[in-house]
Design an enzyme around this catalytic site. Structure first.
Site, short mmCIF file in Angstrom:
data_model
loop_
_atom_site.label_atom_id
_atom_site.label_comp_id
_atom_site.label_asym_id
_atom_site.label_seq_id
_atom_site.Cartn_x
_atom_site.Cartn_y
_atom_site.Cartn_z
N LYS A 37 0.86 -1.20 0.00
CA LYS A 37 0.00 0.00 0.00
C LYS A 37 0.89 1.24 0.00
O LYS A 37 2.11 1.13 0.18
CB LYS A 37 -0.92 -0.03 1.22
CG LYS A 37 -0.17 0.08 2.54
CD LYS A 37 -1.07 -0.19 3.73
CE LYS A 37 -0.27 -0.06 5.01
NZ LYS A 37 -0.96 -0.62 6.18
N ARG A 136 -11.69 -0.10 14.08
CA ARG A 136 -11.54 0.59 12.81
C ARG A 136 -12.48 -0.09 11.80
O ARG A 136 -13.50 0.44 11.44
CB ARG A 136 -10.08 0.52 12.36
CG ARG A 136 -9.76 1.34 11.14
CD ARG A 136 -8.27 1.39 10.86
NE ARG A 136 -7.74 0.11 10.39
CZ ARG A 136 -6.50 -0.07 9.96
NH1 ARG A 136 -5.65 0.95 9.96
NH2 ARG A 136 -6.08 -1.24 9.55
N TYR A 277 14.88 32.67 2.41
CA TYR A 277 13.75 33.49 2.85
C TYR A 277 13.92 33.94 4.29
O TYR A 277 14.34 33.15 5.14
CB TYR A 277 12.44 32.70 2.78
CG TYR A 277 11.89 32.50 1.40
CD1 TYR A 277 11.53 33.59 0.60
CD2 TYR A 277 11.69 31.23 0.90
CE1 TYR A 277 11.00 33.39 -0.67
CE2 TYR A 277 11.16 31.02 -0.37
CZ TYR A 277 10.82 32.11 -1.14
OH TYR A 277 10.29 31.92 -2.38
N MET A 325 9.59 25.45 -1.71
CA MET A 325 8.72 24.51 -2.40
C MET A 325 9.52 23.60 -3.34
O MET A 325 9.30 22.40 -3.38
CB MET A 325 7.67 25.28 -3.21
CG MET A 325 6.64 24.38 -3.86
SD MET A 325 5.54 25.28 -4.95
CE MET A 325 4.64 26.27 -3.80
C1 LIG Z 1 -0.20 -1.62 6.77
C2 LIG Z 1 -0.76 -2.91 7.20
C3 LIG Z 1 0.08 -4.00 7.48
C4 LIG Z 1 1.60 -3.93 7.42
O1 LIG Z 1 2.11 -3.19 8.50
P1 LIG Z 1 3.71 -3.04 8.72
O2 LIG Z 1 3.84 -2.45 10.08
O3 LIG Z 1 4.21 -2.11 7.68
O4 LIG Z 1 4.28 -4.39 8.60
C5 LIG Z 1 -0.54 -5.19 7.81
N1 LIG Z 1 -1.88 -5.30 7.89
C6 LIG Z 1 -2.72 -4.26 7.65
C7 LIG Z 1 -4.20 -4.45 7.74
C8 LIG Z 1 -2.18 -3.03 7.31
O5 LIG Z 1 -3.00 -2.00 7.07
#
Ligand SMILES: *Cc1c(COP(=O)(O)O)cnc(C)c1O
Length: 385
Positions: A37, A136, A277, A325
């Site tokens: 992700k 969550r 700046y 920037m």
């Molecule tokens: C991001 C995530 C992981 C991985 O987490 P890390 O700490 O980067 O290993 C695993 N499970 C879910 C549901 C996540 O959102």
């Protein structure tokens, strides 16, 4: 040569090292899902995923369907894909058609997945997510009777690939009791499903921190994000895991990412002048200033103004003045013969010197996770050995 003002390199050797180390601690029996992700934690899905496949990765997890599309194109049918978060109704059909697995954590999605699978005359490959204390996503205890009823009535179109949950902060001992309680609740939830003849192919709950710290939590599969890229989920996890077995300072993980740019301009500034700046940096002696074409618009945090570091000709040099920037300024007075075009390392190694993301994020109050995923998508990424 450079169309972009900076570029990212991914080290094949480091990825291989991290995969080997993860296997060594996790063992052969447990599946590793590679969490990609956030554009593979900033490493770039299009560059990182094919490399991971080449080095043996067989299972990937994304947050949403958009990322799953990218991963799907990058793996070329050679790996299993799992969406842990957002997927809307149109994408559900795409996912089911391409045998992409996804988390189910509400009744509406469960019903939509069933009707989509019926329409397409195939099975939806689902992971039933249980609420265990993170609050969550995940089915609550009092929803389970309905979930069980729906699953049993539609068993022929549902392939229960997994039952899963997610821990609320396994990287910190402060959360120890909460995580332990989550594990107990998860096991109870699984038992209840099993008593109703709902068996999953795999149980999974652990992220990097849990997989390393709590062997029991590994179950059938672990979802590894940050560690595959060579970072520890927290200093606590690192010290706990590494200290007893390794010479302190010798990290068994290797950073995969380097972020580099080049000196754009050099200027000599007289003692008593302000640089950049405003008045945040005063030259207290005659200094030599290098301009680098990377700023907060490129993901180099503005909070690194007057505190960040970079490498030029194997010398660690400070960022002076405010980060703009599109530019930052470095004091290169201590670097001999610096010239326009010299390589500037923002993250990574130059000779014996290195700038790590974690030191970097100490200065800017950003976690590794945040800094990495803010690296813009359009910085070109290359694989190096
Ligand atoms: C991001 C995530 C992981 C991985 O987490 P890390 O700490 O980067 O290993 C695993 N499970 C879910 C549901 C996540 O959102």
């Amino acid at each position: 040569m450079m169309e972009n003002t900076s570029y990212i390199e991914l080290s094949r050797k480091a990825v291989q090292n991290n995969f080997d180390y993860l296997r060594e601690i996790i063992g052969d029996r447990v599946t590793i899902s590679h969490v990609v992700k956030g554009n593979a934690y900033g490493h770039g899905i299009n560059t990182y995923v094919p490399l991971a496949v080449e080095l043996g990765a067989k299972h990937f997890s994304t947050f949403d369907a958009h990322e799953a599309h990218q991963v799907y194109n990058a793996v070329n049918g050679d790996a299993t894909l799992m969406v842990m978060g957002m997927i809307d109704n149109e994408e559900l059909e795409w996912a089911i058609e391409h045998q992409i697995e996804f988390f189910i954590f509400d009744i509406d999605r469960l019903k939509k997945a069933i009707s989509a699978a019926r329409k397409m005359k195939t099975q939806a490959r689902v992971h039933i997510e249980l609420e265990t204390g993170m609050n969550r996503t995940g089915f609550e205890k009092d929803q389970m009777a309905e979930v069980i009823k729906i699953i049993k009535a539609n068993a022929e179109v549902l392939f229960i690939k997994g039952i899963c949950t997610h821990y609320a902060g396994a990287e910190s001992y402060a959360n120890f009791f909460r995580v332990k309680d989550q594990f107990q609740r998860f096991k109870k939830g699984v038992k209840r499903l099993e008593k109703n003849d709902i068996q999953a192919e795999a149980l999974h709950a652990a992220c990097s921190a849990a997989a390393v710290r709590f062997p029991k939590s590994r179950l059938d599969m672990v979802r590894i994000g940050i560690m595959q890229y060579g970072f520890w989920p927290s200093t606590e996890t690192y010290i706990e895991k590494v200290k007893p077995t390794q010479i302190l300072g010798e990290d068994p993980l290797q950073r995969v990412i380097s972020w580099k740019s080049r000196v754009m301009n050099i200027k000599h500034v007289k003692q008593g002048e302000y640089v950049g700046y405003g008045t945040s940096y005063l030259a207290t002696s005659d200094i030599k200033v290098a301009t680098v074409p990377v700023g907060y618009g490129h993901g180099f945090s503005r909070s690194l103004s007057n505190t960040g570091r970079a490498l030029v000709r194997e010398v660690r040099v400070p960022v002076i003045g405010t980060v703009n920037m599109n530019m930052m300024l470095l004091d290169v007075s201590q670097v001999d013969n610096t010239e326009k075009g010299d390589e500037v390392v923002l993250i990574g190694n130059q000779g014996e010197m290195s700038i790590s993301v974690s030191s970097f994020s100490d200065y800017s109050d950003q976690l590794n996770y945040e800094l990495l995923t803010r690296l813009p998508h359009d910085i070109p990424r290359y694989i190096v050995e």
